[in-house]
Design an enzyme around this catalytic site. Structure first.
Site, PDB file in Angstrom:
ATOM      1  N   TYR A   1      -2.578  39.777 -23.051  1.00  0.00           N
ATOM      2  CA  TYR A   1      -2.898  38.693 -22.141  1.00  0.00           C
ATOM      3  C   TYR A   1      -1.599  37.803 -21.833  1.00  0.00           C
ATOM      4  CZ  TYR A   1      -5.642  35.411 -19.919  1.00  0.00           C
ATOM      5  OH  TYR A   1      -6.553  34.413 -18.656  1.00  0.00           O
TER       6      TYR A   1
ATOM      7  N   LYS B   1      -3.161  40.104 -14.302  1.00  0.00           N
ATOM      8  CA  LYS B   1      -2.007  40.778 -14.412  1.00  0.00           C
ATOM      9  C   LYS B   1      -1.276  40.822 -12.984  1.00  0.00           C
ATOM     10  CE  LYS B   1      -1.274  41.106 -18.899  1.00  0.00           C
ATOM     11  NZ  LYS B   1      -1.325  39.523 -18.646  1.00  0.00           N
TER      12      LYS B   1
ATOM     13  N   TYR C   1     -14.026  33.784 -19.907  1.00  0.00           N
ATOM     14  CA  TYR C   1     -14.396  35.070 -19.418  1.00  0.00           C
ATOM     15  C   TYR C   1     -15.817  35.267 -20.263  1.00  0.00           C
ATOM     16  CZ  TYR C   1      -9.573  36.022 -18.419  1.00  0.00           C
ATOM     17  OH  TYR C   1      -8.387  35.843 -17.589  1.00  0.00           O
TER      18      TYR C   1
ATOM     19  N   HIS D   1      -1.997  26.836 -21.271  1.00  0.00           N
ATOM     20  CA  HIS D   1      -3.029  27.260 -22.415  1.00  0.00           C
ATOM     21  C   HIS D   1      -2.690  28.029 -23.530  1.00  0.00           C
ATOM     22  CE1 HIS D   1      -6.197  27.305 -18.723  1.00  0.00           C
ATOM     23  NE2 HIS D   1      -5.683  26.087 -18.914  1.00  0.00           N
TER      24      HIS D   1
ATOM     25  N   PRO E   1      -8.775  41.959 -11.187  1.00  0.00           N
ATOM     26  CA  PRO E   1      -8.078  40.717 -11.592  1.00  0.00           C
ATOM     27  C   PRO E   1      -8.501  40.338 -12.990  1.00  0.00           C
ATOM     28  CG  PRO E   1      -9.774  40.502 -10.153  1.00  0.00           C
ATOM     29  CD  PRO E   1      -9.622  41.787 -10.032  1.00  0.00           C
TER      30      PRO E   1
END
Ligand code: RFL
Ligand code: PHB
Length: 399
Positions: free
Chosen positions: A389, A301, A205, A75, A297
């Site tokens: 991220y 991580k 998200y 991604h 979550p």
């Protein structure tokens, strides 16, 4: 009673324990893994799905990189949804070329298990009453019961890789350990289904009036989705239909329309928690992964932190056994905790930004909206999100 000896006893055959075992084996360090559950039970736990490049590199180093190369999906961005509108964050562009890979924890675990079997390495599954002894001396011991027989393992080091509810951290005297914790007032309901993911190029998200939602994937035909839910909810409260109706209400209309629905193959509710235990070394006992820390979550991580702990710990053991140097084991705790606290901060921040908090007043909500608006329009804040991220480098902050 049976007694045997090894260099390192690893407690727990989750990703931390298995990866540590693979790296020690590669370095010629003798070890045994002792696990409370059966292999099928371990593989049945559906958890993480996003791997940082540091984690993927470590899987290659451990000799199990083929699975993620063949089955993982790279991604280059993530998508944030708020006020029912989608905003891409181009993480690869913002980080000078870094990526994350969608590849399930179940698959990582299976790849590591298969490699152990092929290499003839010792894993004791379904070990009962595992206990740790004398780790404040040079001769630690791990004892357990298997099929009614007591076993004693003498060793030089114990690695506690046995997760949040394990026995390793619980064996440390209370006055030797400091625990920091934040429990969030909601959980995540997760659903696994054999339907094509609504988004295959980016994890989604979503912040909505009805609470957080997340769209992830395990393959081009298997989706992993989550919705924020009250902690009092039970899995039985959520029929498949109720879940699909709810998640679609939390997304943007185009995505909701496009989402393919189907029968769930797994459904579970997980509470959200931030937790760190300090230090991570007690004499000859070392903690790694969820045994020492938990992140909510939202930042993806947990598994990645487990992998970086294991990288630091395996290097420390190798330094000890091969170079006769204690420098690595002496620095392990401090070294690992620096990375852990950075990931704790990021996971707490993203959790706070994306969820509905039952007690938050109008002002709290307005702050969330203002921050999301700032985030998607500011190169500086988008870059901060992106660099965290994809994962900070292993030696971040050490120069
Ligand atoms: P685990 O996986 O809990 O494994 C510990 C093992 O120890 C065994 N054990 C014992 N063995 C012997 N004696 C005892 N007394 C024992 N007590 C326990 C257990 O049976 C088990 O096999 O810890 P480990 O290896 O440190 O791995 C940590 C990860 O599992 C965890 O951090 C991640 O799953 C967190 N996580 C995510 N992490 C990511 O990096 N990316 C993600 O996208 C991501 N998504 C998630 C997640 C965790 C979630 N839940 C369910 C909390 C999504 C969810 C919903
Ligand atoms: C998952 O695929 O299970 C997943 C992905 C991203 C997260 C959490 C979980 O932040």
């Amino acid at each position: 009673m049976s007694t045997s000896s090894t260099q390192v006893v690893i407690i727990g055959a989750g990703p931390s324990g298995l990866l540590l075992g693979a790296l020690l084996h590669k370095a010629g360090i003798d070890h045994v893994i002792v696990e409370r559950q059966s292999p099928d039970y371990v593989l049945g736990r559906i958890r993480a799905g996003i791997l940082e490049q540091v984690t993927v590199d470590l899987l290659h180093e451990a000799g199990v990189g083929t699975g993620v190369t063949q089955g993982g999906t790279v991604h280059h961005s993530i998508e944030l949804v708020f006020k029912n509108t989608r905003h891409p964050i181009e993480v690869t562009q913002l980080t000078g070329g870094k990526v994350v890979t969608a590849y399930g924890q179940t698959e990582v675990t299976k790849d590591l298990m298969d490699q152990r079997t092929r290499s003839g390495l010792s894993t004791v599954y379904e070990a009962r009453d595992v206990s740790l002894h004398d780790f404040d001396s040079l001769l630690p011991q791990v004892r357990y019961l298997k099929d009614g027989v007591s076993h004693v393992l003498n060793c030089e080091f114990i690695a506690g890789c046995d997760g949040f509810h394990g026995v390793a951290r619980a064996s440390v005297p209370k006055n030797a350990i400091t625990e920091f914790e934040k429990v969030y007032p909601f959980g995540w309901l997760g659903v696994l289904a054999d339907v094509p993911p609504v988004s295959t190029h980016a994890i989604v998200y979503a912040n909505s009036d009805r609470g957080f939602a997340l769209c992830s994937m395990r393959s081009m035909t298997r989706s992993r989705y989550y919705v924020q839910c009250p902690l009092s909810d039970k899995v039985e409260d959520w029929s498949d239909q109720r879940f699909w109706d709810e998640i679609r209400r939390r997304l943007d209309p185009e995505m909701a329309e496009r989402m393919v629905i189907g029968a769930s193959i797994e459904k579970s509710i997980a509470p959200l928690r931030s937790f760190v235990a300090e230090p991570m070394r007690f004499g000859r006992l070392f903690l790694a992964g969820d045994a020492a820390h938990i992140v909510p979550p939202t930042g993806a991580k947990g598994l990645n932190l487990a992998a970086s702990d294991v990288k630091y710990l395996s290097s420390a053991f190798i330094e000890f056994f091969k170079d006769k140097s204690a420098a690595g084991i002496d620095h392990y705790s401090q070294h690992a905790l620096a990375r852990i606290w950075r990931a704790e901060r990021f996971s707490w921040w993203l959790t706070s930004l994306m969820h509905r908090f039952p007690d938050s007043e109008g002002f709290g909500q307005k702050m969330q909206e203002a921050e999301l608006d700032y985030l998607v329009n500011s190169h500086a804040l988008s870059t901060s999100l992106a660099e965290n991220y994809v994962g900070l480098p292993l030696d971040f902050g050490q120069h």
